[in-house]
Design a protein around this motif. Structure first.
Motif, PDB file in Angstrom:
ATOM      1  N   THR A 392       6.514   0.762  -2.817  1.00 62.73           N
ATOM      2  CA  THR A 392       6.093   1.653  -3.738  1.00 62.73           C
ATOM      3  C   THR A 392       4.828   2.016  -3.328  1.00 62.73           C
ATOM      4  O   THR A 392       4.243   3.265  -3.799  1.00 62.73           O
ATOM      5  N   LEU A 393       4.016   1.782  -2.079  1.00 63.19           N
ATOM      6  CA  LEU A 393       2.895   2.422  -1.821  1.00 63.19           C
ATOM      7  C   LEU A 393       3.004   3.359  -0.525  1.00 63.19           C
ATOM      8  O   LEU A 393       2.563   4.561  -0.457  1.00 63.19           O
ATOM      9  N   LEU A 394       4.126   2.816   0.382  1.00 63.68           N
ATOM     10  CA  LEU A 394       3.883   3.597   1.689  1.00 63.68           C
ATOM     11  C   LEU A 394       4.394   5.058   1.455  1.00 63.68           C
ATOM     12  O   LEU A 394       3.823   5.850   2.151  1.00 63.68           O
ATOM     13  N   PRO A 395       5.516   5.181   0.726  1.00 62.23           N
ATOM     14  CA  PRO A 395       6.012   6.789   0.424  1.00 62.23           C
ATOM     15  C   PRO A 395       4.870   7.566  -0.205  1.00 62.23           C
ATOM     16  O   PRO A 395       4.951   8.897  -0.020  1.00 62.23           O
ATOM     17  N   ARG A 396       3.737   7.118  -0.612  1.00 57.48           N
ATOM     18  CA  ARG A 396       2.614   8.038  -1.216  1.00 57.48           C
ATOM     19  C   ARG A 396       1.352   7.942  -0.157  1.00 57.48           C
ATOM     20  O   ARG A 396       0.367   8.621  -0.582  1.00 57.48           O
ATOM     21  N   LEU A 397       1.604   7.458   0.939  1.00 57.25           N
ATOM     22  CA  LEU A 397       0.232   7.445   1.880  1.00 57.25           C
ATOM     23  C   LEU A 397       0.744   8.175   3.196  1.00 57.25           C
ATOM     24  O   LEU A 397       1.882   8.205   3.691  1.00 57.25           O
ATOM     25  N   PRO A 398      -0.106   8.607   3.976  1.00 59.80           N
ATOM     26  CA  PRO A 398       0.130   9.272   5.335  1.00 59.80           C
ATOM     27  C   PRO A 398       0.398   8.159   6.121  1.00 59.80           C
ATOM     28  O   PRO A 398       0.587   6.902   5.966  1.00 59.80           O
ATOM     29  N   LEU A 399       1.121   8.509   7.486  1.00 62.82           N
ATOM     30  CA  LEU A 399       1.427   7.492   8.527  1.00 62.82           C
ATOM     31  C   LEU A 399       0.262   6.847   9.079  1.00 62.82           C
ATOM     32  O   LEU A 399       0.230   5.838   9.787  1.00 62.82           O
ATOM     33  N   ALA A 400      -1.001   7.448   8.931  1.00 63.04           N
ATOM     34  CA  ALA A 400      -1.947   6.675   9.442  1.00 63.04           C
ATOM     35  C   ALA A 400      -3.364   7.173   8.698  1.00 63.04           C
ATOM     36  O   ALA A 400      -3.274   8.702   8.334  1.00 63.04           O
ATOM     37  N   LEU A 403      -1.895   0.974   5.526  1.00 64.93           N
ATOM     38  CA  LEU A 403      -1.922   0.556   3.996  1.00 64.93           C
ATOM     39  C   LEU A 403      -3.413   0.766   3.578  1.00 64.93           C
ATOM     40  O   LEU A 403      -3.872   1.176   2.567  1.00 64.93           O
ATOM     41  N   ALA A 404      -4.071  -0.486   3.623  1.00 70.74           N
ATOM     42  CA  ALA A 404      -5.443  -0.934   3.301  1.00 70.74           C
ATOM     43  C   ALA A 404      -6.230   0.441   3.398  1.00 70.74           C
ATOM     44  O   ALA A 404      -6.999   0.554   2.583  1.00 70.74           O
ATOM     45  N   ARG A 405      -6.419   0.819   4.577  1.00 65.36           N
ATOM     46  CA  ARG A 405      -7.474   1.762   4.821  1.00 65.36           C
ATOM     47  C   ARG A 405      -7.111   3.120   4.132  1.00 65.36           C
ATOM     48  O   ARG A 405      -8.160   3.788   3.374  1.00 65.36           O
ATOM     49  N   ALA A 406      -5.848   3.381   3.865  1.00 68.08           N
ATOM     50  CA  ALA A 406      -5.514   4.645   3.164  1.00 68.08           C
ATOM     51  C   ALA A 406      -5.697   4.360   1.710  1.00 68.08           C
ATOM     52  O   ALA A 406      -6.171   5.365   1.059  1.00 68.08           O
TER      53      ALA A 406
END
Length: 413
Positions: A392-400, A403-406
């Motif tokens: 649920t989180l990875l598709p909404r965030l950049p590749l770097a 997860l936590a930092r983003a």
């Protein structure tokens, strides 16, 4: 799929609001996870803790990671859960005599088994990294010890790979080498580098990934999982027990998808210093997993494993494979902009909503049979939330960054 709408990227699939609600629904399911002994319990079908099972380091570490992410998202009640699970890593599951972490402890708090695994210790590093980013009490001490133990015991600097297991007193490593431990080490190394600013961990992730690029090319996208001490593949290992939850025979479809995504994270993290061929290997692994694993026996879903010619071996559908397929498709779409990946992303979310997501009792069914009905031959209950929450989180965030930092920096797509 009436509760799933179009994505901002244009393909059919869940929008950001739906993904956020699903993330929060999953976190709600696990609110009873803390075990009376300390650490995290194995969860049953309704989210109740199964106190008859051991307290596992990998489940406890994933619980710290997931609920620390929830804390970073501002979800009420997540910080106490993450903090309590972290305390279990520092007490119940910690080996105060020899250092490091037991794989599990039983109902009396006694260690289960005699070994110490890279797999478990990689997850402790991931837990420490996310906890440090979320500023949880005890996080700095946890990640400090976890990285020290990992570097001393599991990192093979000469080969740029990891050892898999030691005995409890750290007297000798086992001869087995495994790609599963290496995969979660890459995940953890990226997170450690993000959380601490120590770029050497990112570099180590790159070295392991370079090895995987070579394997993917040599074996046409079907990654060997098991190796001897010199990293010679053991392609026949566990043919007699092919549904082993951690060391199954053959190629593991979900790991092909997971590596496909991780290679893109490594590429984005290292930039011009990244090993060659990461994107190409990511595509190869993704395409092979889809060709061998998706809907190959007439029903939707990914088979668990295949033989070395692509013939399905274990046809059960594991929830984590669908979650990793979603995340890999999203990552490749973000990296390439190609519509085919958005179509797969939408298709697999449709499958999850129809078959895997348990709308009545919460969380996702962890295992389905070939007709997509729940079964429990490998994974009874719903042990943890890690793969589903990340989907649920990875598709909404950049590749770097990771997860936590983003999440902490509100780097939403």
């Amino acid at each position: 799929m009436s509760d799933v709408t179009s994505t901002p990227s244009g393909g059919a699939g869940p929008d950001a609001e739906w993904l956020d609600l699903e993330c929060r629904r999953l976190l709600e399911f696990g609110r009873r996870v803390i075990h009376p002994l300390g650490g995290a319990a194995w969860l049953g079908e309704d989210g109740s803790p199964d106190l008859g099972r051991p307290v596992h380091t990998w489940i406890t570490s994933r619980t710290v990671h997931v609920y620390a992410l929830g804390a970073l998202l501002g979800v009420e009640g997540c910080t106490p859960i993450a903090t309590a699970a972290l305390a279990g890593l520092r007490t119940t599951l910690h080996d105060d005599t020899h250092g490091g972490w037991f794989g599990a402890v039983d109902a009396d708090g006694a260690p289960v088994g005699t070994g110490k695994s890279c797999y478990d210790h990689a997850f402790v590093m991931l837990a420490g990294s996310t906890a440090l980013t979320a500023r949880l009490p005890g996080a700095e001490e946890l990640i400090g010890e976890a990285t020290q133990v990992f570097q001393q015991r599991f990192w093979d600097q000469g080969r740029g790979r990891v050892l898999d297991e030691w005995d409890r007193a750290w007297t000798a490593p086992a001869p087995y080498r495994g790609l599963n431990a290496a995969m979660h080490s890459v995940e953890a190394m990226l997170a450690v580098g993000d959380a601490t600013g120590e770029a050497v961990w990112h570099d180590r992730a790159g070295r392991i990934s370079e090895f995987v690029v070579g394997l993917a090319t040599a074996y046409d996208g079907r990654l060997p999982e098991h190796f001897g001490p010199d990293w010679t593949p053991h392609l026949e290992l566990n043919r007699d027990r092919p549904d082993d939850p951690f060391k199954p025979f053959g190629a593991t479809v979900g790991h092909g998808l997971e590596w496909s995504r991780l290679l893109l994270h490594v590429e984005a993290t290292l930039g011009t210093d990244a090993p060659a061929g990461l994107l190409e290997a990511s595509r190869l692994l993704f395409d092979r997993a889809v060709a061998d694993g998706w809907q190959v026996d007439g029903a939707p879903g990914f088979v668990y494993t295949t033989d070395w010619d692509g013939t399905p071996v274990v046809r059960a559908r594991m929830h984590w494979v669908a979650a990793e397929g979603i995340a890999a498709a999203a990552a490749l779409h973000r990296r390439t902009g190609e519509g085919a990946f958005a179509e797969r992303y939408a298709e697999w979310w449709s499958y999850v909503v129809e078959h895997v997501r348990d709308a009545a009792r919460g969380s996702w069914h962890h295992e389905l049979d070939t007709t997509n009905h729940p079964q429990a031959s490998v994974w009874p209950g719903k042990p943890d939330l890690y793969h589903a929450v990340q989907a649920t989180l990875l598709p909404r965030l950049p590749l770097a960054p990771g997860l936590a930092r983003a999440v902490a920096s509100s780097a939403w797509a």
